[in-house]
Design a protein around this motif. Structure first.
Motif, mmCIF file in Angstrom:
data_model
loop_
_atom_site.group_PDB
_atom_site.id
_atom_site.type_symbol
_atom_site.label_atom_id
_atom_site.label_comp_id
_atom_site.label_asym_id
_atom_site.label_seq_id
_atom_site.Cartn_x
_atom_site.Cartn_y
_atom_site.Cartn_z
ATOM 1 N N ARG B 32 -4.373 3.253 6.906
ATOM 2 C CA ARG B 32 -4.199 4.844 8.070
ATOM 3 C C ARG B 32 -3.397 5.084 6.864
ATOM 4 O O ARG B 32 -2.901 5.516 6.523
ATOM 5 N N TYR B 33 -3.740 7.173 7.382
ATOM 6 C CA TYR B 33 -3.009 8.170 6.995
ATOM 7 C C TYR B 33 -2.506 8.922 7.299
ATOM 8 O O TYR B 33 -1.206 9.140 8.162
ATOM 9 N N CYS B 34 -2.753 9.137 9.277
ATOM 10 C CA CYS B 34 -2.156 10.106 10.308
ATOM 11 C C CYS B 34 -0.962 8.958 10.553
ATOM 12 O O CYS B 34 -0.321 9.506 11.159
ATOM 13 N N CYS B 45 -6.755 11.743 10.904
ATOM 14 C CA CYS B 45 -7.436 10.910 9.451
ATOM 15 C C CYS B 45 -8.765 9.700 9.277
ATOM 16 O O CYS B 45 -9.643 10.555 8.161
ATOM 17 N N CYS B 107 0.970 5.574 -3.492
ATOM 18 C CA CYS B 107 -0.454 6.918 -3.118
ATOM 19 C C CYS B 107 -1.116 5.585 -2.420
ATOM 20 O O CYS B 107 -1.272 4.948 -3.050
ATOM 21 N N ASP B 108 -1.096 6.108 -1.210
ATOM 22 C CA ASP B 108 -2.249 5.214 0.214
ATOM 23 C C ASP B 108 -3.593 5.679 -0.613
ATOM 24 O O ASP B 108 -3.996 4.975 -0.088
ATOM 25 N N LEU B 109 -3.884 7.118 -1.242
ATOM 26 C CA LEU B 109 -4.969 6.943 -1.770
ATOM 27 C C LEU B 109 -5.382 6.310 -2.964
ATOM 28 O O LEU B 109 -6.655 5.486 -2.867
ATOM 29 N N TYR B 112 -5.296 2.256 -1.154
ATOM 30 C CA TYR B 112 -6.816 2.367 0.299
ATOM 31 C C TYR B 112 -8.342 2.346 -1.302
ATOM 32 O O TYR B 112 -9.038 2.105 -0.852
ATOM 33 N N CYS B 150 -2.884 15.031 6.784
ATOM 34 C CA CYS B 150 -2.684 14.031 7.885
ATOM 35 C C CYS B 150 -2.111 14.563 8.772
ATOM 36 O O CYS B 150 -1.579 14.461 10.375
ATOM 37 N N CYS B 197 5.082 10.724 3.789
ATOM 38 C CA CYS B 197 3.355 12.017 3.664
ATOM 39 C C CYS B 197 2.882 10.460 2.674
ATOM 40 O O CYS B 197 3.639 9.959 1.919
ATOM 41 N N PRO B 198 1.656 10.521 3.594
ATOM 42 C CA PRO B 198 1.272 9.073 2.306
ATOM 43 C C PRO B 198 0.838 9.505 1.555
ATOM 44 O O PRO B 198 -0.467 8.849 0.274
ATOM 45 N N VAL B 199 0.381 10.916 0.597
ATOM 46 C CA VAL B 199 -0.018 10.757 -0.819
ATOM 47 C C VAL B 199 1.491 11.676 -1.589
ATOM 48 O O VAL B 199 2.474 11.369 -1.166
#
Lengths: 457, 543, 364, 225
Positions: B32-34, B45, B107-109, B112, B150, B197-199
């Motif tokens: 998940r991001y948002c 997202c 970083c979630d990018l 993931y 997001c 912030c996931p990124v």
């Protein structure tokens, strides 16, 4: 043991009251013949060896402990320094055990490349061993002829790997780079030189009685004893056993290649010498076959790999988002990175993205490749084999070289254990030397081909 | 209580639970991001796509309420493909910034892509350029290119701080995150958007290029910035001194605690850790002689040799000023050793004036452990307790005065402190950082700060929480309780305590103090425990 | 009288100076020759004023190094003997050269000068004596060092030198019988004769081929060089000089080379006609087909000395080549070869020679 | 399984007499000797230069032809404007198995670069030349293709290359001058470069953050430049 005591009693009778004492002689750790670092504590009666105590451990590098503290690819430079005369075989052994742990297989071309370079390493190892043995027997010229041949092989390795000795060539899931252009021709030329050097060296020593007298009947070890000691490799085969990991438990593509296993009949130093000499020939045969069978890489199949773009330019364009300008292009990175581009990568590395670094074009030119590069390098993010343990043997130059790797699922190994072929042979050394003369230590120890790096780890 | 099946496993969840929460109960992680549990659901997202039986389209798990008999697949081929496709879209305009991005490593990018993406990149268009390196506030840096929109930060400023600085402007691939005109992100909780912030779009300015996150070690701790006691993760690096200007503590991140701070913490606490590596007292110092005020370096042995006889001879003529910034263990050892064994008068330094609190997390009392001191019976009842103690010392009524961690100059004024220094009273300062008082003391004993030693703080709600030990004390600094134990045994006290670990000290506290009865250092765990107390604690509200 | 003394002095200094320089040169030859054999280039540095001369100055550099290096005398050694041993070695190797004739008699006015430091009637015996005494240097070095390796080296060297001296001596008895003299000058002069109608010079190698082979092997063993370098055996026991450093080690090193040259001189003198050149006699060339070319005495002497030098160098070269070709014996094999191989052959050779001489009527 | 029993040499009577094999060996060594002697002499006269008389090289004067892939001393790539290509992402520092790389990054005024190393040291005394740093570099900023093999030094400190020596392989300690164009200026004092890492970089004196004014319209001119 019985025979030893008998000779002592006999000596006492012969001496008729004349006091004789055993002489203690420390051979090593700093002794010209103890290449690597090892100490033989010998008890001598005259020139005859009555007892030997082998003391190892002077070169302890902590390989196994270090392997627990770096990620899986970080271990590879350490394996270079195990058997530093044939480092690529160590690379291959370690990488194949980790690959087995992860459960991936590498492309066929990569397997051939590994076999080719392993066998070249084996030849260079045997050249060193045979040459050093001859040198320590006084035939210095033989040594230099063989070392000259080794030089050609090392240049061959250098042209592929980028280093001569500290190769760091294999990676978990593949190898670093593809074979360069013209490798096959260079290989044949180098083999011609090697064969010439070997034949000249044989001419100098093989039928020379001084040499055969020194080699024959010294350091004899029977097949049963060799097996009982857990000895493998040329040393075991010289005693008559036919065990060879490449045949008995084939890995990579050895099962597709036709080669003979040379075995000896008496298990003395002469047999070891001859087995090694013959193994070199067989190894060259393997390489020649493998070069013929080598599946063509995409570079040869598909010349349309795209426009060549200097890596720096590619990075800069990608940075400002100008992907159209670099899409489909092939990155021209520094010369040390030759053979790692997208075209080569597919044939030399597994396509498992969680294991191998992306091709250069991806790392420089798109975010996915860049992220993959980062994820594989960042501490605690890299290659993560599932929990489990695995043992994988390869035929090292001195015998079965096995890596036992235990994974706890984290980014670095829980435990890495090496089965170094030298170790078993070294433990048999007292048996080999007892009763021989002090000068026989030289050919016997030479035939052991003790490599401190893998013995002491 | 609908019961649903996720990846072949059954789970029954309360009404209104979303699939993403239900999956989490089963230990199944849906990317998940948002979605953020502390914020409203936006569902923009599309990363959390799952396959639902009898549904023609994949559904987003974050906004899909669990219903009875629902069958959800998170690992089906379709779900995988959907997620990879979503990720490919999100990354289409993402700049190649990993090398310069502080988020790389958390970083979630990246995560993931390696866990759920792994597709071969196909994008070959011009990436959209937006603004990079924009200062949006005193603590936060914005990179619009990296933003995946997001809207977590937007929702945070709308819903939690209700300041509403952020907004998303423009449409399509020109859509970008930005501040409303004339706004700056300067609310007291602004840095939380960085955690959200996931990124790497929002990064901390204080952490900018200081270190790489993968070098950081993490220790669970509690913020000492105010009496709220927000749970934190301390990120520190000790093996690469060239990073972060050689400061060991690199950054502080809030740690989820449902009752104390949820996911948040204030900027004041987050950035208030600089003193841990700056102006620290590194070595034992002593005054050369009575008259001169010059201090020279000394060592613990000399200090103990000099101070132990003085303590033994004190016989009630001993005053101690303790600080509510000390851990419960430190306060307890002061009470046990100096108070019980040597009959000292112990005074807790009063609350510093001018502290401001709010109705969310920040408390007016900036001392983290005043409640702990009170529970130990070290009350700051008379407001002028410190002053009267100093007066007594100057008047010769006390043989020695020990000050722990407090700046006397601030409490009683420079004049009085100086006359204390000139008096016959043996003035000992034990603390962590340099301040005007230190240079006036006859002995200066460096002690460990809470991140260098284990301990507990009791927050304004009476929750006893553990402070983690992240790294070893600096130079000669020692843990307070160790110093006191050694002094007591050196002074020949018959029943001198011999605690070697914090857990032992805490066990002694639990034995002797009702409020801590039944607790042990281990059982406090990550969540802490409420002290049983009949007394009303400091005025406080739950968030 | 003084004049005679001066002349002897000059001759002696020429011989010893020449021999020592040749020994120094040997280090260069050894390096360069082995390099060429082994496809290397060999030492080629040590420039003096930018001139490298193919690395010829390395010998000088070596000498300087040897002299300036710390002379370590280990604790516990017998200091006197330890110091004395290398001098013993070098001294006896050097004085043996006194009896080697390196050219024909030089006529300077009415004076006749022997190109030989000392014309001794029993020159061969003298050289043998000196060679045998050389063993003392070795055994003393081994004994005085108080080191197991050194003592083993010393014992090996002693056993080896004594064993091979016997074969060596007996091999030379055949030569003595042929020439009927122990005076080396006389032996050389005797080799000026020809046989087979003047076509073949009657050199020792022609008269005593088996004796020559035995001599060559035994002499190589005397020099303690490969394949007979057991006393050193650098990969086995390092050698009797393991506890020596600096110039003392250098002296053992030098002895090695001196002995090589000595053996080459002996081989030349006894088997390859010494300073003789085929068909050249004191008054000129006498070719078997009748041509005669008169040669002045100075030229005759010059040609003789050159001939001798060339032959010695050729022998040194061959010795060196053998050293870089063969591996090393083992101790027991060496003894076997000496006692069971060379010794009987030498004895048989003497007997056969005697038989042949009787058959030919006392003259070879 | 193809097994080949090796043939032990059975010596004939003549071979047992040593002499034939000694001569045979001498033939081989003499062949090398005279061939090489001939070639050496021929080379003196400029003949037969195609054949080498020895396989060895006269190292400092004559360098062995190196294969392009050979990993030699590192260098840092330089941008056209003289600044380092390195952005200080520290992947090389992370991957280095010998831990010989030290990087201290700082803010770069160009928002497209953002980050650059004010300090980049490689301790060659520790480096194992595995080439991992080159392999992981996402910016093509570090390479090991200088062909420099003689990295010996007389002190451990001299084995530590700083960013100047890395960016310009010609520079060796003591650094005489600094021609490199950093976002800050370096000053050389008696072979020691100061101003870069003891003193904060010049950009750090200015306000640390400069909001980017770059617009997409600028892109075309940038990429064409």
């Amino acid at each position: 043991m019985d025979s030893t005591t008998k000779t002592t009693e006999q000596a006492a009778v012969d001496g008729a009251g004349l006091e004789t004492r055993e002489m203690m002689l420390n051979i090593g750790p700093a002794h010209p013949a103890m290449h690597g670092i090892v100490r033989l504590v010998t008890k001598l009666e005259g020139e005859t060896i009555k007892d030997v105590d082998v003391e190892i451990g002077y070169l302890h590098r902590g390989f196994e402990k270090m392997s627990e503290n770096v990620d899986y690819n970080g271990v590879i430079p350490y394996t270079d320094r195990l058997n530093y005369v044939s480092p690529i075989i160590n690379n291959v052994g370690y990488c194949m055990s980790v690959e087995k742990l992860i459960g991936i297989s590498v492309p066929e071309r990569c397997q051939y490349v590994r076999v080719i370079l392993s066998e070249i390493s084996r030849v260079s190892d045997h050249l060193t061993c045979v040459g050093a043995t001859a040198m320590e027997l006084g035939a210095f010229t033989v040594f230099l002829y063989l070392i000259k041949a080794r030089e050609f092989l090392w240049e061959l390795i250098e042209s592929v790997v980028g280093a001569r000795l500290t190769v760091t060539y294999c990676r978990v899931g593949g190898v670093k780079s593809d074979l360069p252009d013209g490798f096959s021709e260079r290989c044949h030329a180098a083999f011609a030189e090697t064969r010439q050097a070997i034949s000249e060296s044989r001419g100098l020593v093989e039928r020379n009685r001084i040499f055969t007298d020194r080699m024959e009947g010294t350091g004899v070890l029977s097949e049963e004893d060799a097996i009982a000691y857990g000895i493998t490799g040329p040393f075991l085969r010289a005693s008559g056993a036919t065990y060879d990991v490449r045949k008995d438990c084939p890995y990579a593509v050895y099962d597709r290649i036709d080669f003979d296993i040379p075995v000896g009949s008496t298990g003395d130093n002469m047999d070891r010498f001859l087995v090694r000499v013959e193994e070199m020939e067989q190894s060259m045969r393997i390489v020649e076959q493998a070069l013929v069978d080598l599946p063509p890489g995409p570079i040869m199949a598909d010349p349309e790999t795209g426009r060549a773009i200097p890596a720096a330019e590619m990075v800069d364009l990608a940075k400002v988002g100008d992907i159209p300008a670099i899409a489909g292009g092939c990155a021209v990175a520094g010369p040390t990175l030759e053979g790692t581009g997208r075209a080569d990568k597919a044939s030399i590395s597994t396509d498992e993205k969680r294991v191998t670094l992306p091709p250069k074009e991806d790392a420089y030119g798109n975010i996915e490749g860049l992220m993959r590069q980062f994820k594989l390098v960042m501490m605690g993010h890299g290659v993560r084999p599932p929990q489990g343990e695995v043992y994988f043997p390869v035929e090292g130059a001195n015998g079965e070289l096995g890596f036992y790797v235990v994974s706890d699922g984290s980014g670095s190994a829980y435990r890495v254990r090496v089965r170094p072929p030298c170790f078993a042979i070294m433990s048999a050394l007292p048996k080999l030397l007892k009763g021989d003369m002090i000068a026989d230590i030289i050919p016997t120890f030479g035939a052991v081909n003790m490599i401190g790096g893998e013995l002491d780890r | 209580m609908p019961e649903l099946t996720i990846d072949g496993r059954k789970v029954s969840v309360p009404d209104g639970t979303t699939v993403i929460e239900a999956a989490e109960q089963l230990g199944i992680f849906i990317p998940r991001y948002c979605y953020h549990p502390g914020l409203s659901t936006a569902g923009n997202c599309r990363m959390c796509m799952v396959d639902v039986e009898n549904s023609p389209k994949p559904q987003i798990a974050c906004n899909l309420p669990a219903t009875e008999g629902m069958v959800v697949e998170t690992e089906s081929e379709q779900a995988r493909k959907d997620r990879a496709a979503v990720l490919e879209f999100l990354l289409a305009n993402h700049p190649l910034d990993c090398p310069v991005c502080d988020q790389a490593g958390e970083c979630d990018l990246q995560n993931y892509y390696m866990n759920f993406g792994l597709y071969d990149p196909r994008f070959s268009e011009q990436k959209v350029k937006k603004e990079k390196a924009v200062e949006v506030g005193p603590h936060v840096m914005l990179d619009q290119e990296r933003c995946i929109l997001c809207s977590r930060c937007v929702r945070f400023t709308d819903e939690i701080t209700k300041t509403g600085e952020f907004g998303i402007f423009n449409r399509g691939d020109r859509a970008e995150l930005g501040l409303y005109p004339g706004e700056t992100l300067d609310n007291p909780y602004s840095a939380n958007v960085v955690d959200l912030c996931p990124v790497g779009a929002l990064t901390e300015r204080s952490f900018r290029f200081k270190a790489r996150v993968w070098y950081l070690s993490s220790t669970k701790s509690v913020c000492g910035g105010c009496s709220r006691g927000c749970n934190t993760d301390l990120h520190h690096v000790t093996d690469r001194p060239h990073l972060n200007d050689a400061e060991r503590l690199v950054r502080v991140k809030p740690r989820f605690h449902a009752q104390v701070n949820e996911w948040w913490m204030c900027d004041e606490g987050r950035y208030g850790h600089g003193w841990i590596d700056r102006d620290r007292l590194g070595e034992v110092r002593r005054r050369t002689d009575e008259a001169s005020r010059r201090q020279v370096e000394s060592d613990w042995d000399a200090a103990e040799n000099a101070l132990a006889p003085a303590l033994a001879a004190a016989n009630g003529r001993l005053g101690v000023v303790v600080s509510a910034t000390q851990t419960t263990e430190e306060l307890f050892s002061v009470r046990e050793v100096l108070g019980e064994r040597f009959g000292a008068r112990i005074v807790v330094a009063p609350q510093a004036p001018g502290g401001k609190g709010d109705d969310f997390l920040i408390q007016a009392d900036k001392a983290p452990n005043r409640a702990g001191a009170r529970l130990l019976g070290l009350s700051d009842a008379p407001a002028d307790g410190v002053e009267s103690l100093v007066d007594a010392a100057i008047a010769g009524e006390l043989d020695s005065l020990w000050v722990f961690g407090e700046d006397l100059v601030e409490l009683v004024g420079a004049e009085k402190t100086r006359s204390l220094a000139l008096s016959d009273c043996l003035f000992v300062y034990a603390g962590t950082n340099d301040n005007p008082t230190v240079s006036l003391a006859r002995w200066v004993l460096p002690t460990a700060v809470p991140v260098e030693a284990d301990g507990t703080f009791v927050n304004c709600d009476g929750r006893v929480q553990r402070v983690g030990r992240a790294f070893a004390p600096l130079a000669q600094a020692r843990e307070c309780q160790r110093v006191l134990c050694e002094l007591a045994s050196r002074a020949g006290v018959a029943d001198a305590p011999s605690w070697s670990t914090t857990a032992e000290v805490f066990a002694a506290i639990a034995k002797s103090t009702d409020a801590f009865a039944g607790m042990s250092f281990e059982s406090l765990g990550e969540q802490g425990a409420l002290a049983a107390s009949r007394e009303p604690l400091a005025e406080a509200g739950t968030p | 009288m003084i004049e005679a003394l001066l002349i002897k002095l000059v001759v002696a200094s020429v011989v010893f100076g020449g021999v020592l320089n040749l020994a120094g040169l040997h280090t260069w030859v050894e390096r360069k020759q082995s390099a060429l054999i082994q496809d290397r280039i060999g030492a080629n540095r040590a420039p003096i004023f930018g001139f490298k001369l193919l690395g010829l100055f390395h010998g000088i550099a070596d000498a300087i190094k040897m002299f300036t290096k710390e002379d370590v005398i280990p604790r516990g050694v017998d200091r006197t003997l330890h110091t004395l041993a290398p001098f013993f070695s070098v001294f006896f190797a050097l004085v043996a050269f006194a009896a080697i004739p390196f050219g024909p008699q030089l006529h300077l006015g009415e004076r006749v000068i022997d190109l030989q430091v000392a014309r001794i009637d029993a020159a061969l015996l003298y050289i043998f004596a000196m060679l045998s005494l050389g063993v003392y240097g070795v055994i003393l070095a081994g004994f005085a060092s108080r080191n197991n390796y050194a003592i083993m080296g010393g014992m090996r060297a002693t056993a080896q030198m004594i064993s091979y001296e016997i074969a060596l001596g007996i091999a030379l008895i055949g030569v003595l019988m042929v020439y009927g003299t122990m005076d080396l000058s006389a032996a050389v002069e005797a080799q000026g004769r020809t046989i087979a109608g003047g076509w073949i010079p009657l050199w020792g190698v022609v008269a005593q081929p088996v004796g020559f082979v035995v001599f060559l092997v035994a002499a190589l063993a005397e020099t303690k060089r490969l394949p007979f370098d057991l006393p050193e055996g650098e990969s086995e026991i390092i050698g009797y000089f393991v506890e020596y450093s600096g110039m003392k080690f250098g002296m053992f090193f030098l002895t090695d080379f001196l002995e090589t040259i000595l053996v080459a001189c002996l081989a030349t003198t006894l088997f390859f006609g010494g300073w003789q050149i085929p068909f050249l006699q004191a008054d000129g060339f006498h070719f078997p087909w009748g041509t005669e070319i008169p040669v002045a005495n100075w030229l005759y002497v010059l040609l003789g000395v050159t001939s001798f030098t060339v032959k010695v160098l050729a022998f040194c070269f061959v010795f060196m080549q053998i050293r870089w070709t063969l591996p090393r014996f083992r101790y027991d094999q060496l003894m076997d070869l000496g006692w069971k191989g060379l010794f009987p052959i030498a004895v048989v050779n003497v007997l056969v020679t005697a038989g042949v001489m009787i058959l030919l009527g006392g003259q070879g | 399984m193809a097994v080949k029993v090796v043939q032990r040499p059975q010596l004939t009577f003549w071979e047992k007499l040593y002499i034939p094999q000694v001569l045979c060996g001498l033939r081989i060594t003499f062949r090398h000797f005279f061939r090489n002697l001939f070639l050496h002499i021929a080379h003196r006269f400029g003949r037969r230069t195609g054949e080498r008389a020895g396989v060895t090289y006269q190292y400092p004067e004559e360098l062995r032809p190196l294969f392009s892939r050979l990993r030699t001393r590192h260098r840092l790539m330089v941008r056209e404007n003289g600044a380092p290509r390195c952005v200080g992402c520290m992947l090389c520092e992370t991957v280095c198995p010998a831990k010989c790389i030290t990087i201290v990054p700082d803010e770069h005024p160009d928002p497209d670069v953002e980050k650059f190393p004010v300090r980049f040291d490689i301790n060659l005394g520790v480096c194992v030349y595995c080439g991992y740093c080159v392999e992981v570099c996402p910016e093509d900023a570090i390479r090991m293709d200088t062909g420099i093999l003689d990295i010996a030094a007389t002190s451990r400190d001299a084995m530590k290359l700083d960013i100047h020596e890395l960016m310009n392989p010609q520079l060796r300690k003591p650094v005489a001058s600094c021609e490199l164009d950093f976002p800050h200026q370096c000053e050389v004092h008696g072979g020691e470069v100061r101003g870069s890492w003891t003193q904060p970089a010049a950009v750090a004196h200015e306000p640390r953050m400069k909001p980017s004014k770059l617009r997409t319209s600028d892109l075309d001119s940038r990429s064409s430049a």
